[in-house]
Design a protein around this motif. Sequence first.
Motif, short mmCIF file in Angstrom:
data_model
loop_
_atom_site.label_atom_id
_atom_site.label_comp_id
_atom_site.label_asym_id
_atom_site.label_seq_id
_atom_site.Cartn_x
_atom_site.Cartn_y
_atom_site.Cartn_z
N GLU A 188 0.31 57.18 58.64
CA GLU A 188 -0.04 56.19 57.50
C GLU A 188 1.42 55.13 57.59
OE1 GLU A 188 -2.44 55.93 56.23
OE2 GLU A 188 -3.93 58.03 56.55
N PRO A 189 0.85 53.91 56.93
CA PRO A 189 2.45 53.43 56.77
C PRO A 189 3.88 54.18 55.30
CG PRO A 189 -0.07 52.28 56.02
CD PRO A 189 0.07 53.71 55.81
N ALA A 190 4.39 53.88 56.62
CA ALA A 190 5.53 55.04 56.68
C ALA A 190 6.46 54.69 54.72
CB ALA A 190 6.73 54.57 57.51
N ALA A 191 6.13 54.31 54.11
CA ALA A 191 6.86 53.19 52.96
C ALA A 191 5.56 53.83 52.02
CB ALA A 191 6.62 52.35 52.03
N TRP A 192 4.53 54.05 52.59
CA TRP A 192 3.34 54.44 50.96
C TRP A 192 3.04 56.02 51.54
CZ3 TRP A 192 -1.11 57.10 51.97
CH2 TRP A 192 -2.32 57.56 51.05
N GLU A 193 3.46 56.30 52.39
CA GLU A 193 3.13 58.04 53.10
C GLU A 193 4.59 58.31 51.58
OE1 GLU A 193 1.15 61.51 54.43
OE2 GLU A 193 0.73 59.44 53.25
N TYR A 194 5.28 58.54 51.72
CA TYR A 194 6.94 58.91 51.54
C TYR A 194 6.81 58.73 50.44
CZ TYR A 194 11.50 58.72 49.78
OH TYR A 194 13.00 59.23 49.12
N ALA A 195 6.39 57.22 49.48
CA ALA A 195 6.54 57.76 48.35
C ALA A 195 4.96 58.73 47.54
CB ALA A 195 5.90 56.05 48.26
N LYS A 196 3.86 58.92 48.53
CA LYS A 196 3.36 59.21 48.12
C LYS A 196 3.71 60.37 47.70
CE LYS A 196 0.05 60.92 50.91
NZ LYS A 196 -1.60 61.53 52.14
N ALA A 197 4.60 61.09 48.46
CA ALA A 197 5.09 62.35 49.13
C ALA A 197 5.78 62.78 47.52
CB ALA A 197 5.43 62.88 50.01
N VAL A 198 6.76 61.96 46.84
CA VAL A 198 7.43 61.92 45.82
C VAL A 198 7.09 61.18 44.83
CG1 VAL A 198 9.26 61.87 48.01
CG2 VAL A 198 8.45 60.11 46.43
N GLY A 199 6.21 61.37 44.61
CA GLY A 199 5.35 60.54 43.33
C GLY A 199 5.42 59.39 42.45
N LEU A 200 6.29 58.24 43.68
CA LEU A 200 6.68 57.58 43.49
C LEU A 200 5.73 56.09 43.57
CD1 LEU A 200 10.27 57.47 44.30
CD2 LEU A 200 8.98 57.80 41.99
N ASP A 201 5.72 55.08 43.73
CA ASP A 201 5.20 53.49 43.70
C ASP A 201 5.68 53.04 44.79
OD1 ASP A 201 3.99 50.52 43.88
OD2 ASP A 201 3.56 50.54 41.46
N PRO A 202 5.07 52.88 45.82
CA PRO A 202 5.69 52.23 47.43
C PRO A 202 6.16 51.35 47.06
CG PRO A 202 3.46 52.42 47.14
CD PRO A 202 3.55 53.09 46.90
N GLU A 203 5.79 50.02 45.58
CA GLU A 203 6.43 49.13 45.52
C GLU A 203 7.84 49.09 44.76
OE1 GLU A 203 5.35 45.62 46.72
OE2 GLU A 203 3.46 47.54 47.39
N ASN A 204 7.84 50.59 44.31
CA ASN A 204 9.72 50.68 43.28
C ASN A 204 10.38 51.06 44.08
OD1 ASN A 204 8.32 48.43 41.69
ND2 ASN A 204 7.02 50.25 40.87
#
Length: 389
Positions: free
Chosen positions: A239-255
């Motif tokens: 999956e796109p790296a920033a999106w997958e990481y953000a999903k795992a930590v409960g954050l918006d990938p844009e922020n």
Amino acid sequence: MIDGTRMRSHLCGIQSAWTETSDVREAVASVAALLDREPIGHLLVFFSPAYDAQDLIAAVDHHFPGVALLGCSSSGGISPAGAIDRGLVAIAFPRQGFRIVSDVLTRIDRLDVGGAASAVRSLRRALDQVRPDPVPGSQFALSLIDAMAKAEETVVSAVAWALDGIPLVGGSAGDDLAFAGTVLIHHGAVHTNAAVLILVETDFPIRIFKSDNFAPTPRKFVVTAACEEHRRVHELNAEPAAWEYAKAVGLDPENLTPMSFAAYPLAVKVGGEYYCRSISRVEPDGSLTFFCAISEGAVLTLAEPHDIVEATRAELSGLDEILGGLDLVIGFDCVLRRLDAESRQVRHRISDLYSRYGVVGFETYGEQYRSMHLNQTFTGIAIGRNHPA
């Protein structure tokens, strides 16, 4: 935060001084006015990237004639009086009690490993000539590396191998999270794409160390697409790296921000132990650039931070007990640890510990410990109070 210029004399003969003066020539002059310059043989400086390095060299030449100058730009200084967000930290080594040799490795993005090992062996021979029969455990090495070259792993591996047991610690130069360019100084010359290596033999008890404050969680990521040359990960778990990481930590990938990366570090398991592999920034295409080398197929583990104050206190108090009293700690502290401490509103408590135990150094873009390049770690060399027999 501190104001003005201050200094501290240590029992081992080292003097440390620090200032937040914005003008580089005034900063060096104010430090020189406080130090006893007569016994100084080497001056190690960590300085704001706002300073012109050539002006810094000229000012040191004027106020400290004949003193060897070594150092690098930083993302903040560490002093016994508190954190320094700008300015200069200086560590003055006396000629008595410390034997020091140094060299600079150039073009480290295409490092000649054999040439680097040869240079390190030459340094060891030079140090042996100064003290032919050193006391076991009396030598250590410091590394200062241009982080922008993205070559720390290669440099540290080659250097540690050639050191043949001499323990190595160090830090990657910073530039206040601008990621525009870091600089090194070695004996009156400015260097980029380089590493400065310093070998020290001393009469005083020493111990190198590393400390972190995270533990692994069950959450794993596999690097499924990466550009290793640029330390950039394009995909995690396909999956796109920033999106997958953000999903795992409960954050918006844009922020995602450096504060996010400091609060939710990633780690790799090497030899049964976990080491941080911190993210430096999100790229416009949604990829993640790291402070350390990352290869395709690597398994990254989401880490859970523990109490940074308690972890730091335990490390320093343990060193204090082992050495029979700490006199001075030359420390290399990841800038992400500072951001994490700020977000948890405990930075002042970390500064209190650094003051209590005489920690002086700088905030880095990565840390070195023996043959490893690390992130989100506090490494350094601790010097004890015991006078030589």
